[in-house]
Design an enzyme around this catalytic site. Structure first.
Site, mmCIF file in Angstrom:
data_model
loop_
_atom_site.group_PDB
_atom_site.id
_atom_site.type_symbol
_atom_site.label_atom_id
_atom_site.label_comp_id
_atom_site.label_asym_id
_atom_site.label_seq_id
_atom_site.Cartn_x
_atom_site.Cartn_y
_atom_site.Cartn_z
ATOM 1 N N SER D 262 0.935 -1.080 0.120
ATOM 2 C CA SER D 262 -0.025 -0.033 -0.010
ATOM 3 C C SER D 262 0.939 1.153 0.059
ATOM 4 C CB SER D 262 -0.754 0.066 1.077
ATOM 5 O OG SER D 262 -1.307 1.305 1.558
ATOM 6 N N LYS D 268 0.765 -3.613 4.747
ATOM 7 C CA LYS D 268 -0.343 -4.515 4.084
ATOM 8 C C LYS D 268 0.180 -5.350 3.045
ATOM 9 C CE LYS D 268 -4.453 -2.845 3.143
ATOM 10 N NZ LYS D 268 -5.123 -1.866 2.698
ATOM 11 N N ASN D 270 -2.107 -6.449 0.122
ATOM 12 C CA ASN D 270 -3.482 -6.375 -0.447
ATOM 13 C C ASN D 270 -3.776 -7.643 -1.525
ATOM 14 O OD1 ASN D 270 -4.275 -3.815 0.801
ATOM 15 N ND2 ASN D 270 -3.183 -2.723 -0.571
ATOM 16 N N ARG D 301 -28.107 -8.469 -42.842
ATOM 17 C CA ARG D 301 -27.073 -7.906 -42.228
ATOM 18 C C ARG D 301 -27.564 -6.824 -41.232
ATOM 19 N NH1 ARG D 301 -23.401 -7.355 -46.359
ATOM 20 N NH2 ARG D 301 -23.782 -9.575 -45.963
#
Lengths: 437, 437, 437, 437
Positions: D262, D268, D270, D301
């Site tokens: 982080s 952290k 994550n 088409r």
């Protein structure tokens, strides 16, 4: 629009955020005096290698982490003390969200400009074709006459509502995001509010009542407001393409060298602008749904949802802008064949005026009986491939109430337009006020 | 909400439209004097058999055709002359769209009322929990502390934006639709505008600049505005359900007899209100997409698209209302376990304050170096299952700059809330103004 | 289809599950001998009050909890010992999911039956109109001729693919769900497998490799396979509605008293079946998206996602069935105006044969030069409102290579159908094999 | 995957189509002998300027028109006679659709290869963690124990169903499209079938029963089959991310330098792989809906719908592939903390075994009474923050039926896994058969 949402443009705006933040920190005595001056030569973001940052972001989880690292390194080459305060107080989402807000500001500016041009082009068309009569059509079946001006006035009125919606979306969305790790600006201690204000001012953005990192309604509203606009553009393209059908041939997209030709059918002029607009209208609603799904962001930062927005919102803008350019192209060069409109109307053999006769008769016979009488006469006309007026002329019940000249008048398209001009004027008088929200 | 969108309620509003139209026709000298008085006894729509009308509508293509037939017949029993003018000048879509507008008016009133109650309930919670500290969480990982009041203030601010959006949607959508067969009011000849005005007045609806039958942006905007609201409700429910997890257990839905019990696990209290809200949030975005797709209505009346709206918009309302009631229930009875919040915060062993220490150190070492130092210390703390403060205390580089009491302060949750109270006050001061759009 | 998915039908199937479970428990010596015989009189589920169970389910979180309570109570009146084993080993999701599987079995049976009828009806139409010539149309512009039989053969081939997809979806989805609280059948100790087998056999369902409570791909596949079918039905309805346009008028939906009439335009015959089908095709894709979103179910039981499926999947079935009935109606009664098809083809003044001439000339001039020559001649024909053949006849370059009779042949629609019959035969020879998956 | 869907890759495949077509024309005596040999040096498509072709395509309406022009010009430099037969008999859609089919073949190959690796990785995990016990969780609340192996066996079984679905989708979709202007191959006169066969053979593609240009179910099925797969991947990521929560911490994504750190919270890690997968799972369902909407292609088409597919289907592939790579990464390196799983299970203080006790007691007291007794005891345990076993020990009603050692056994997680191993073996025995569809 593609340029606004390119990676280099995103990085430039991220740099701008960090520059404004450093200025705000300096102004509040947190970063050293002169820090921001050292950052200014880097504002063009040319020192950044977008490609390798994207690669690094796959590991890091977002682009901000390698970006801040690269920016800090670049500034540290000039001034280590200043570099120490890059990104101070902020989190990745602050710089990513605010950079996106800055992109949205430019993108919404482009949309607003094109909407302004489209407003003028449509207004001119409405005036020009206020009395250009053609079949109204319901359920893809011919009905009583309308004018092209009336139809386009409906589009114009809707576009003016869209401009208001888009301005409100801009009002909500064009705000600073600055909250730090979890939205408390805790690392700035008691300096959060003044730094936030200075930062917003520097970026010329409104300050929100509080950081909004996981309340994504404002971004989603930008998407819904464009989604609503695209709906109106798509309706316009659908109508134009139906009018362009070989068997209808009442209008055509503007001609241009090499445009809409077929690889196997040399005579064709395909509605290629309509095709682009309709493709956009097929794709955008689902992207809007994605933005709504992405609102369910967990706690202080979502997992997957936040990331889903990042590519979806730019896609909505690029598609909308592409459709808008094509609608403008059509509106500015629409070819109208009013003679064919009259021919098509005449080919209905008076059937589309059955309502007119029915309404006139209702005064004498009541609505239900008049309706039944016309239903029979219409069937007879269809069966005999005759003009409805001729069938009616032979009906003694009709003759009792309506003379030949009454009937002629009832089958005159120009006489059966009711409040058309009144509605057109009402739209023309209610011009968009560019200063209102 | 289900009642508002029931067939009988729809038929009652359709009858009301025809009543108001007959009054407008009478006032303009088209229907005979006294006609509307004869219709009034039928206003409760009890003479209508909803079930058989729906059956007939499958052949007819819409409900209005058999309805008008039945109403005309019923009135003809009392007054044939009056019956002759039922529905005169109008088309099926006029009565169906305007009846839906009348339903929307009531439905939006319910939503507005519940949003008002929710505003009060949330405001009370914000005040009560302004200082209730818990872990902020990003990417579903614990982060620095926030307060529950701050988190709910974010919800409250979003809800106030939604109220503004919904009022604008109401402003746009609550207008009369009256255009006759193709939007020209041709069968009323030059009486279109005065009849239209009288009709709008009678129904207490705004008159639009022109009939809007195939410009469906207003109905779609009602759907998008509710879709945005549902996103915020869903985010709230997702957070509550995550906080309610056995391993987190910081809040609980209000307890109620028999609520959320499991058929196999007697101890459980399931987040049943959250489940309802999240189910709504899973379903509504797609319904909003349907409304956007349905905007592409051909010419003067769409084929399939118009019909797609008819069941989708009521579904959006019923789902939104159900979610709103559940959110209100939670907001009014939320059980908060602040002790558990403290325990969970303490269980992070100081790691969530690494940013606090990092920011404090940055003044001495620069942001990057401080960040690196804390990253190492954090890893060591995780590895050794120790409190980060204890690891830091042993680090000579740290000791050079921070004393024990500095460290204690840095690890005090209450001291690391930055601008939290300031943000909360800012939200509380910006109350919703019920008279603004 | 509505009946299959009614609450009473759901409750009857839930009862059936509990009956089969009690039998399986009895057969494995867990429930007392004779228990299931006591339950059999309750199998019609008439003792249940659907309305009040739904009310209770709002508190309980699902319908199974009050249902099991009511069933246990009802059985206890007859046999307390038997009642003690109602629902033993199962969890709410087991009974709800398996009841839905039983509903799906009936619902898929209805779809399969209607697809069989539609196959026959289309095959008959293909044979009948194998040589009914009309304009091919690309980009909504007239092109070289095709036959109606060829177009419908394309629909038929697609439908046969859909039947295979739906059979695979049925193969995957029509399996028992039985796992107990968390999918381990723990409360049955070592009797899980034999009870599970006996239960599956009793319900005449396949046993899965393991309980699949939060792996929802099979239900979602049922939705995607119907979504794909609806796409083909929608394409058919779009084509029919375009052919029905007043200006084209080549086919019509079958006529029926009171059908598709307009409240204001007595002559009209609206494509009401097409409108229904197109409304379904506008709505179903979004519902399929909801089913895909709902697959993200947490751990052993999802929160909100599971609940979102419950109303969405039945809605997909009811809509699909409604569309299918309407397509069948059209296929069985389609009115074809082959004279009008010829007139419309003739009205293109030979332009649609430019490719034919271009291909013939390419042998002499090369493709690019031939294309350019035809492009010029086509423009001249359009400008002069002349037949392309007449323009070409005057061109000396053309005359050098093509005689008058060559040109006549090149402008003969019947001569320019290439492999049409071959393709039609190929479809007719590849009939659906009802026994294949 | 990005490479497969790049413009240059698309152009290379379009060139390949034209090469194969020229060979087929030559083999059937239409193009001059030796024509295809002249084209072969151009097969790398390097002579093409993708950027300028895209610009031209905006006017032309599709990429094929400028591409065929450029290819013809390039070949004409070498051999004018051969160049005359470039694209002969084909239309733009033939080359674009078939080129997309060729891209899909490679793309599906990549997906299949990754699914094979994932199958192995998951199978290994299932074996390794067959007896790794953790809390089952329903409604995000702790329940009786399961094993990680059982949970992953559920994922594995679903993936094997997906492989079958994807193979069927490939079977349907990997077919030639070759129909000329309107699907009749008219310009090839009676040579349509042999040219078509030779072309399919040259490209190693199946020949369809007939050209399928506007029946788009096969492309849409590719999208739905990937959409279903993504649902399962998303469910896996949601579970992993929930297990990774700070308060749960039972598993972790594989660690890697710089991964998931982080910018503000150095400690952290994550769940960045989960975030990517969840972002994909948020986006893909809506893209699938777009593909279903795009099936409504008009006549020979479509207008806008065909164009909408072109960017949507590649997006579905790129997103799916990105998610798949991340799931594979997790499956190959998942960190499992089985001690923490035991701790979390123990922290429930026996409540999750209430079902076990309830089931044991049911034999004596009946299911309902046993359930009620446990419900009360559980509440008491929660209130008193005591272990449920201790509460039960004091209950005389319980003591009458269950001894201390009975209770100990009932609270032993390893003893309450029911059919877990049986289910795991059943999955392991039902390996994917790579040769089956």
């Amino acid at each position: 629009m593609d340029a606004i949402f390119s990676v280099s443009s995103q990085l430039a705006r991220m740099t701008r955020f960090e520059w404004a933040l450093l200025a705000a920190l300096e102004a509040n005595g947190i970063a050293p005096a002169g820090a921001v001056a050292k950052l200014e030569p880097l504002l063009d973001a040319e020192f950044l290698d977008g490609h390798s940052l994207i690669e690094e972001s796959k590991q890091a989880g977002n682009l901000a982490i390698p970006f801040v690292r690269a920016l800090t390194r670049a500034l540290a080459n000039h001034d280590k003390d200043a570099a120490a305060f890059v990104h101070f107080g902020a989190t990745s989402q602050d710089v990513l969200d605010t950079a996106l807000v800055l992109q949205l500001r430019d993108a919404l500016g482009l949309i607003e400009a094109d909407l302004g041009k489209l407003d003028s082009a449509l207004e001119a068309l409405v005036r020009k074709h206020a009395r250009t009569i053609l079949c109204g059509r319901t359920w893809l079946q011919a009905g009583p006459p309308v004018t092209l001006g009336l139809q386009l006035a409906g589009v114009l009125a809707a576009l003016r509502r869209h401009r208001r919606r888009i301005r409100w979306a801009a009002y909500h969305a064009l705000v600073l995001q600055f909250g730090g790790a979890v939205g408390t600006l805790a690392s700035l201690r008691d300096k959060g509010p003044p730094v936030s204000s200075a930062l917003a001012k520097k970026l010329d953005l409104r300050e929100p009542v509080l950081p909004w990192h996981t309340q994504r309604d404002n971004f989603a509203e930008v998407a819904t407001s464009l989604g609503l606009l695209v709906g109106t553009l798509g309706k316009f393209a659908r109508d134009v393409s139906l009018w362009m059908q070989t068997e209808v041939a009442e209008v055509a997209e503007p001609a241009q060298e090499g445009r809409g030709s077929s690889s196997t059918m040399p005579h064709k002029r395909n509605p290629v602008a309509c095709a682009t607009i309709l493709a956009v209208a097929t794709r955008v609603p689902s992207l809007v749904a994605t933005m709504l799904h992405a609102m369910l962001q967990e706690h202080e930062r979502g997992l997957g949802t936040w990331q889903a927005e990042g590519e979806t919102l730019p896609e909505v803008f690029c598609l909308t802008a592409a459709a808008l350019v094509r609608v403008l192209e059509i509106a500015e060069g629409l070819e109208v064949d009013s003679a064919r409109m009259q021919t098509n109307l005449a080919a209905t053999q008076g059937l589309v005026f059955s309502e007119a006769v029915s309404a006139a008769l209702a005064r004498f016979l009541g609505r239900a009986e008049a309706h039944a009488l016309l239903e029979n006469a219409s069937r007879e006309a269809v069966r005999g491939k005759r003009h409805l007026r001729d069938v009616l002329r032979e009906n003694p019940e009709i003759r009792r109430h309506l003379s030949d000249s009454d009937l002629d008048r009832l089958f005159d398209p120009g006489d059966y337009l009711g409040s058309t001009q009144c509605f057109i004027e009402s739209v023309l008088e209610n011009a968009d006020d560019p200063h209102s929200i």
